[in-house]
Design an enzyme around this catalytic site. Structure first.
Site, PDB file in Angstrom:
ATOM      1  N   GLU A   1       0.844  -1.194   0.000  1.00  0.00           N
ATOM      2  CA  GLU A   1       0.000   0.000   0.000  1.00  0.00           C
ATOM      3  C   GLU A   1       0.885   1.252   0.000  1.00  0.00           C
ATOM      4  OE1 GLU A   1      -2.806  -0.223   3.279  1.00  0.00           O
ATOM      5  OE2 GLU A   1      -2.604  -2.406   3.280  1.00  0.00           O
TER       6      GLU A   1
ATOM      7  N   LYS B   1       2.538   4.546   0.923  1.00  0.00           N
ATOM      8  CA  LYS B   1       2.667   5.196   2.233  1.00  0.00           C
ATOM      9  C   LYS B   1       2.336   6.677   2.067  1.00  0.00           C
ATOM     10  CE  LYS B   1       5.890   5.692   6.117  1.00  0.00           C
ATOM     11  NZ  LYS B   1       5.849   7.159   6.185  1.00  0.00           N
TER      12      LYS B   1
ATOM     13  N   ASP C   1       1.819  10.537   2.695  1.00  0.00           N
ATOM     14  CA  ASP C   1       2.658  11.493   3.417  1.00  0.00           C
ATOM     15  C   ASP C   1       1.757  12.532   4.082  1.00  0.00           C
ATOM     16  OD1 ASP C   1       4.975  12.530   4.370  1.00  0.00           O
ATOM     17  OD2 ASP C   1       5.574  13.523   2.520  1.00  0.00           O
TER      18      ASP C   1
ATOM     19  N   LYS D   1      10.813   3.067   2.641  1.00  0.00           N
ATOM     20  CA  LYS D   1      10.879   4.484   2.268  1.00  0.00           C
ATOM     21  C   LYS D   1      11.607   4.629   0.934  1.00  0.00           C
ATOM     22  CE  LYS D   1       9.885   7.564   4.693  1.00  0.00           C
ATOM     23  NZ  LYS D   1      10.445   8.119   5.927  1.00  0.00           N
TER      24      LYS D   1
ATOM     25  N   CYS E   1      25.226  47.171  -6.086  1.00  0.00           N
ATOM     26  CA  CYS E   1      25.871  48.491  -6.000  1.00  0.00           C
ATOM     27  C   CYS E   1      27.107  48.613  -6.888  1.00  0.00           C
ATOM     28  CB  CYS E   1      26.229  48.812  -4.555  1.00  0.00           C
ATOM     29  SG  CYS E   1      27.542  47.745  -3.887  1.00  0.00           S
TER      30      CYS E   1
ATOM     31  N   CYS F   1      29.484  43.690  -7.363  1.00  0.00           N
ATOM     32  CA  CYS F   1      28.217  43.477  -6.659  1.00  0.00           C
ATOM     33  C   CYS F   1      27.046  43.714  -7.606  1.00  0.00           C
ATOM     34  CB  CYS F   1      28.130  44.421  -5.462  1.00  0.00           C
ATOM     35  SG  CYS F   1      26.531  44.333  -4.611  1.00  0.00           S
TER      36      CYS F   1
ATOM     37  N   CYS G   1      30.646  41.544  -0.936  1.00  0.00           N
ATOM     38  CA  CYS G   1      30.576  42.960  -1.281  1.00  0.00           C
ATOM     39  C   CYS G   1      31.073  43.731  -0.055  1.00  0.00           C
ATOM     40  CB  CYS G   1      29.142  43.373  -1.621  1.00  0.00           C
ATOM     41  SG  CYS G   1      28.940  45.162  -1.821  1.00  0.00           S
TER      42      CYS G   1
ATOM     43  N   CYS H   1      25.712  49.009   0.859  1.00  0.00           N
ATOM     44  CA  CYS H   1      25.053  48.342  -0.266  1.00  0.00           C
ATOM     45  C   CYS H   1      23.564  48.157   0.054  1.00  0.00           C
ATOM     46  CB  CYS H   1      25.695  46.985  -0.524  1.00  0.00           C
ATOM     47  SG  CYS H   1      24.876  46.019  -1.821  1.00  0.00           S
TER      48      CYS H   1
ATOM     49  N   TYR I   1      -7.181   3.085   5.484  1.00  0.00           N
ATOM     50  CA  TYR I   1      -6.321   1.940   5.181  1.00  0.00           C
ATOM     51  C   TYR I   1      -6.314   0.839   6.246  1.00  0.00           C
ATOM     52  CZ  TYR I   1      -2.969   4.704   8.009  1.00  0.00           C
ATOM     53  OH  TYR I   1      -2.364   5.441   8.995  1.00  0.00           O
TER      54      TYR I   1
END
Length: 661
Positions: free
Chosen positions: A108, A110, A112, A306, A403, A400, A416, A421, A217
Site C-alpha cells: 500500500e 505510504k 505522506d 521508504k 551596488c 556586486c 561585497c 550596499c 487503510y
C-alpha cells in the site's frame, strides 16, 4: 414533511459527495449539488431543532475551541519500522518466512500526511482523533468533519473504528501557499506539514478552507466484521463509503514480485495527485498477522519501505547572484518549476564559485534536482549526456549585482565590501523582523523591500516610526486600515522582547539565535555586554575566539552604537527578561534531538523549554545525543537513535519530565 425532505436532501448530497470524491464518477452537476445544498441550508436555518449531527452542512466548520481534549485509543496506533533498500526488504521477507511458510503481502502506498482514527456509532461519525504518541491522541472531530472525503454517515449502520491518513493534495497545497504568500505569511514547507498544521487548528473554519482529504487503510478489529485478510478490509472500507488507494493497493507472494510492484508504485509517484514517500508492506492474512504479533513498539507483520530521495529533471534557466546581510554573494539556480517530494520548487542555492565549477553547471543544462534531507532543494548534478550543444561555462561575477562595488574573496566565498550596499540593508531589515529575531508579524520579504525602496525604512530604528506614515500606508495597494493597525501593533509589541531576540536581530556576525541566548543569559543587559572584553567572552562555554572577536568588534563600531542608542530612544527593551531559565539535572549540559510532529507543543517551543532547563537541541543524532524526543511520524533520526541505543522519549514523557522540574 419538513424532516422527511431534510433527510432526503442529506441522502442525495451524501451520495453525490461519495460519487464525486470517492468514485470520481459524479452523476449530478455542480449546479444541482449547489441547489440541493442551499435548500438544506435554508431548512436547517429555519428549523434548527431538526438539524442532524451528520448533516453535510457541518463541513464548513463550527465554533472555535480553546484547546483539544485528550483521547485514549482503545487499541494503540503503532507505527512501522522503516527500511530503505532492497536488501532490507529481502531480510524482512526472510524473517516472515521463518514463521509463515508462504506469505502473501499487501503493498500500500505510504501516504505522506497525518495518521487519524475515526469512530462511528451506528454508522454516524462521533469522534476523530490524531495518532498522538500511539496511546493518547487529540480530539479533532470538528476539524475532521470539514473533510469531504470523510463520510459523516457510513453505508452500513455499524459501530466501527477506521484508521487512515489525513493529507493535503498537491493542488490544495499549491493553492494554500499562494494564499499565504499573498498575505505575507511563510509558505508551508510540504503537504505533510500543511496537513498536520491544518487539522490542528482550534478554529475548524480555517481547516475547512485548507481542503484536506482522508485515505482509509486499516480496521483495528477486522475479525468482528468477518474479514480474513487486509485486502478484504480495504474492499470493505470502500463499501462503507471511504476513499481508499484501490488503484495502487496490490498484493505480492514472492520477493521478486514484491520488488517489481514497489518499483511500479515508485514510477507512478510523480503523477499522483498526492504525496507518497514509500510503500507499506503488510502480511495479508489476518491469522498470520496474529501469529507474528508485535514487539513492544511495532508490529512484526509489517514494515514501511521508504523511497530514496526523489530526483527530478528540469532546465536551468538562469544563475542569479544575491547579496546576503553580511555581504556574501551567493549564486542561485533558477529553473523550470518542478514537483519534488510534494513541493513545487523553482530555485536552489548553488553555494559558491567552487560548487558551480566542480559540478560544471551551465545555464541551459538539464539538471537533477532533489531535496537535501527531504527539506531543502539542491542541484545534485548535471545530465551531461543531455548537453547537446556548447554552453557558456559558469563565470563568477566580479562586481556586486546591487551596488557595482568590486567584490573581495575570503576563503571560498566572495563578499561585497560596501557597508552601504542596498541589498545588505534590505537583508538586514528582513532578518531583523524575522520570527527568531524580533518576530514582527506581517512583514514578508517583499513588504520590507517595498518599504525600503519607498523610503519608509532604512534602518531597524525606522520600524518604530512607521506610525507617522499610517495614513499614507493605508493608501498603498494591498494594504488597508486593518492590516496596517495589526502591523503597527506587532511593531509595538516587539519592544517588549527579551534581550536575546534583539541580539540576534542586530545581525552580529557569527551570533546565531543560540549564541544570543547564551550572551543574554550571561550579561543580563546590553550595556554589560557592550563593556565585555575579548578575554572575558572567549572564556564562556560555547562562545570561543571567533565569536568573542566578532562581538567586541561590533560594539566598537560607531554606526552600531548609534543604532543601539536610537533603539533605546524608541524604548526597545535591552534587558534579559527570561525568568524561566533554571538548570535541571535531567536537562542541563545534555543534548537532545527532536523528530516527528509534536502535538501539544511546537518544535520552537520544545527547543525553548529544553534550553531554559540548561539543555541543547541538535539537528542530528550522534553518540553524544542524550535523548531523542519523538512525535508523530518520526523519521530517520528515530531509526538512527534505535541503532545507537540512545534513549527515546515520546512527547508525553518529555512533557512529564519538564513538569517535574
Amino acid at each position: 414533511m419538513i424532516e422527511a425532505r431534510m433527510d432526503e436532501l442529506i441522502k442525495i448530497i451524501n451520495q453525490a459527495s461519495y460519487e464525486y470524491y470517492v468514485l470520481d464518477n459524479p452523476t449530478i452537476t455542480d449546479q444541482e449539488y449547489d441547489d440541493y445544498y442551499m435548500e438544506l441550508l435554508a431548512l436547517e436555518k429555519k428549523y434548527p431543532e431538526l438539524k442532524r449531527e451528520d448533516s453535510p452542512t457541518n463541513r464548513v466548520g463550527g465554533n472555535a475551541l480553546d484547546k483539544f481534549e485528550k483521547v485514549t485509543h482503545e487499541k494503540p496506533m503503532l507505527s512501522f519500522d522503516d527500511i530503505f533498500n532492497e536488501e532490507e526488504i529481502i531480510s524482512f521477507d526472510e524473517r516472515i518466512r521463518k514463521v509463515i511458510p508462504n506469505p502473501v503481502y499487501t503493498l500500500e502506498p505510504k501516504m505522506d500526511g497525518l495518521s487519524g482514527s475515526l469512530i462511528y456509532e451506528k454508522g454516524v461519525l462521533v469522534r476523530a482523533a490524531t495518532r498522538g504518541d500511539g496511546v493518547t491522541g487529540e480530539n479533532i472531530t470538528l476539524n475532521v468533519k470539514t473533510i469531504k472525503t470523510v463520510p459523516l454517515r457510513l453505508t452500513k449502520d455499524i459501530d466501527i473504528e477506521v484508521r487512515g491518513e489525513i493529507y493535503m493534495s498537491k493542488d490544495s497545497f499549491e493553492k494554500a501557499n499562494l494564499e499565504r504568500e499573498a498575505l505575507g505569511e511563510a509558505p508551508f514547507a510540504n503537504p505533510r506539514n500543511a496537513a498536520a498544521g491544518s487539522v490542528r487548528q482550534l478554529d475548524s473554519k480555517i481547516t475547512a478552507k485548507r481542503k484536506l482529504d482522508f485515505m482509509a487503510y486499516f480496521i483495528p478489529n477486522p475479525e468482528d466484521y468477518g474479514l480474513k485478510t487486509q485486502s478484504e478490509s480495504l474492499l470493505f472500507l470502500k463499501e462503507l463509503g471511504f476513499l481508499t488507494n484501490d488503484k495502487l493497493n496490490t498484493t505480492a507472494s514472492s520477493i521478486s514480485e514484491m520488488i517489481k510492484k514497489i518499483n511500479n508504485i515508485h514510477e507512478k509517484r510523480k503523477s499522483l495527485p498526492f504525496a507518497i514517500d514509500g510503500v507499506v508492506i503488510k502480511v495479508d492474512n489476518l491469522k498470520d498477522e496474529e501469529k507474528l504479533g508485535y514487539t513492544t513498539r511495532v508490529p512484526r507483520w509489517g514494515i514501511a519501505y521508504k523511497f530514496p530521495a526523489e530526483e527530478v529533471l528540469t532546465t536551468l534557466k538562469e544563475i542569479k547572484f544575491t547579496v546576503g546581510r553580511t555581504g556574501k554573494i551567493t549564486p542561485n539556480a533558477l529553473f523550470s518549476p518542478v514537483h519534488v517530494d510534494g513541493s513545487l520548487v523553482s530555485k536552489a542555492t548553488l553555494h559558491n564559485e567552487d560548487y558551480c565549477l566542480e559540478k560544471d553547471i551551465r545555464v541551459g543544462d538539464i539538471i537533477v534536482v532533489r531535496k537535501a534531507g527531504d527539506v531543502i532543494p539542491e542541484v545534485a548534478r548535471v545530465k551531461f549526456e543531455r548537453r547537446t550543444k556548447e554552453l557558456p561555462p559558469f563565470k563568477m561575477i566580479t562586481n556586486c549585482p546591487m551596488c557595482n562595488t568590486l567584490l573581495v574573496k575570503k576563503d571560498a566565498n566572495y563578499f561585497c565590501p560596501n557597508d552601504h550596499c542596498p541589498a545588505r540593508h534590505i537583508e538586514n531589515l528582513i532578518h531583523y523582523v524575522s520570527r527568531d529575531a524580533m518576530n514582527i508579524e506581517g512583514f514578508g520579504d517583499n513588504i520590507v523591500e517595498d518599504f525600503y525602496n519607498m523610503g519608509y525604512i532604512k534602518t531597524p530604528a525606522d520600524f518604530y516610526h512607521l506610525d507617522k506614515y499610517k495614513d499614507e500606508l493605508m493608501n498603498l495597494e494591498g494594504f488597508g486600515e486593518r492590516s496596517i493597525i495589526k502591523l503597527l501593533a506587532s511593531i509595538e509589541n516587539s519592544k517588549k522582547n527579551s534581550l536575546e531576540r534583539l541580539l540576534f536581530a542586530l545581525g552580529i556576525r557569527h551570533v546565531g539565535a543560540k549564541t544570543a541566548k547564551i550572551l543574554a543569559r550571561n550579561y543580563k543587559n546590553i550595556d554589560n555586554l557592550m563593556q565585555a572584553t575579548y578575554e572575558e567572552l572567549s572564556n564562556i562555554n560555547d562562545i570561543g575566539d571567533i565569536i568573542a572577536k566578532s562581538v567586541t568588534n561590533y560594539f566598537h563600531d560607531k554606526n552600531n552604537l548609534n543604532l543601539i542608542n536610537k533603539l533605546k530612544d524608541n524604548k526597545i527593551n535591552m534587558e534579559y527578561i527570561n525568568n524561566n531559565y533554571h538548570e535541571s539535572e535531567e536537562f542541563a549540559g545534555k543534548t537532545f534531538v527532536l523528530t516527528g510532529t509534536l502535538l501539544n507543543t511546537t518544535r520552537e517551543e520544545a527547543t525553548t523549554i529544553i534550553e531554559n532547563l540548561g539543555g541543547k537541541v541538535s539537528g542530528s543524532v550522534s553518540s553524544k545525543t542524550s535523548a531523542v524526543i519523538v512525535g508523530e511520524n518520526p523519521g530517520s533520526k528515530y531509526t538512527k537513535a534505535l541503532s545507537l541505543n540512545i534513549p527515546i522519549w515520546n512527547e508525553e514523557a518529555f512533557l512529564q519530565k519538564v513538569n517535574n522540574e
